[in-house]
Scaffold this active site. Sequence first.
Site, mmCIF file in Angstrom:
data_model
loop_
_atom_site.group_PDB
_atom_site.id
_atom_site.type_symbol
_atom_site.label_atom_id
_atom_site.label_comp_id
_atom_site.label_asym_id
_atom_site.label_seq_id
_atom_site.Cartn_x
_atom_site.Cartn_y
_atom_site.Cartn_z
ATOM 1 N N GLY A 1 0.830 -1.217 0.000
ATOM 2 C CA GLY A 1 0.000 0.000 0.000
ATOM 3 C C GLY A 1 0.856 1.256 0.000
ATOM 4 O O GLY A 1 0.405 2.343 0.367
ATOM 5 N N THR B 1 1.926 3.241 -2.248
ATOM 6 C CA THR B 1 1.671 4.386 -3.142
ATOM 7 C C THR B 1 0.328 5.032 -2.820
ATOM 8 O O THR B 1 -0.162 5.862 -3.575
ATOM 9 C CB THR B 1 1.660 3.979 -4.635
ATOM 10 O OG1 THR B 1 0.494 3.188 -4.870
ATOM 11 C CG2 THR B 1 2.902 3.224 -5.031
ATOM 12 N N GLY B 2 -0.281 4.627 -1.714
ATOM 13 C CA GLY B 2 -1.580 5.191 -1.336
ATOM 14 C C GLY B 2 -1.426 6.574 -0.730
ATOM 15 O O GLY B 2 -0.326 7.155 -0.738
ATOM 16 N N LYS C 1 -9.800 -2.308 12.298
ATOM 17 C CA LYS C 1 -8.484 -2.239 12.947
ATOM 18 C C LYS C 1 -8.503 -3.013 14.270
ATOM 19 O O LYS C 1 -7.518 -3.657 14.642
ATOM 20 C CB LYS C 1 -8.062 -0.782 13.163
ATOM 21 C CG LYS C 1 -7.684 -0.074 11.851
ATOM 22 C CD LYS C 1 -7.199 1.348 12.048
ATOM 23 C CE LYS C 1 -6.893 1.988 10.699
ATOM 24 N NZ LYS C 1 -6.487 3.400 10.779
#
Length: 318
Positions: free
Chosen positions: A13, A15-16, A135
């Site tokens: 993740g 490049t998020g 989470k």
Amino acid sequence: MASFAPSKILVIGGTGIIGKYITASLLRAKPAFDQVILFTSANTVATKGELLEKWKSEGLSIIVGNFESDSDVAAAFAGVDTVISALGRSVLHHQIRLLQLAEDSGTVQWFLPSEFGTDIEHNDKSPNEPPHQNKLKVRKYVREHIKRLKVTYVVTGPYFDMWVNTQPGVEITGGFVPDKKEAYLIDDGNTKVGFCTMWDVGKFVVATLRNPQESFGKALKVQSFVVTPNEVLAEYEKQTGSEWKVTRTSLTDIRNLEAKLLAEGKPASISLRRIWAEGGTLYAKNDNELLGLGPEDLDSLEVGVKKALAGGWKKDTF
Ligand SMILES: NC(=O)c1ccc[n+]([C@@H]2O[C@H](COP(=O)([O-])OP(=O)(O)OC[C@H]3O[C@@H](n4cnc5c(N)ncnc54)[C@H](OP(=O)(O)O)[C@@H]3O)[C@@H](O)[C@H]2O)c1
């Protein structure tokens, strides 16, 4: 594990929205980490080619695969000692499988799941907060099933860069509109909020990796600065040299709007803004010092507002 130091780091993740700040910070860390690897989708390779080429020239290795494929993930984990997940909200549940694969990998020693936000175990209301549920499931899985891996959660509170922006249609939930010199504050605006700037999130992740023994098994609470929304307003007024129009909305009205939006199946952002306005980012002491970072190393309110007035985080380049 006494002498463990992360050297081969895999980011998922990366490049998020927040992943870019983390990957760029890892690549530019001094002293450099031996290897920074991005595990990313074919779609990202097709759509973010320019960014990936730039990062490759800075030493990034790239593995293309599907994080839902056990064989792709197991192959990517081979030889890696540290995994950082910055997966987005809609795919957080996949991390349970990723943790299992990391536990079984034999090489991965340390896993930082995608948190980088609000403290999901802040008080007795936290277990029932709608945005925390995925989470919380990840943390429960770690408590019950992860024996070998070390796990650390980096809890940053709201990103100041994003918090300052109003959300179209629900402006009353908070934020600032520089073009119109308008501010939307919850209640009297005097409850402090602990913020991180997005670049400081990257800085805190690097500092976490530099301090394995202090970080293993913890949910680290890190903050760039802790200020009241009224102090943020005063900084905007100071930097623009003018008085802003202020709309204040009571917490009761925010809670009522939240109940309505949740009943309509609308997303979590209003709940988070309500939690932040209730003091859900405050601690007797944060973990900045534990990671060796002081105010001189971090962004200030002044810097945050200056950047927001110059166009904000969407103008950041990596
Ligand atoms: N504190 C705050 O104010 C705040 C604000 C925003 C987010 N956050 C937190 O930061 C973390 C990361 O969130 P983010 O907004 O940065 O993530 P994001 O940009 O939505 O997604 C990050 C990466 O996850 C993968 N991904 C996301 N959604 C996917 C999907 N539906 N299918 C397949 N791949 C998907 C993509 O990576 P690849 O293409 O490389 O596989 C994507 O680049 C979360 O835990 C979030 O709660 C905190």
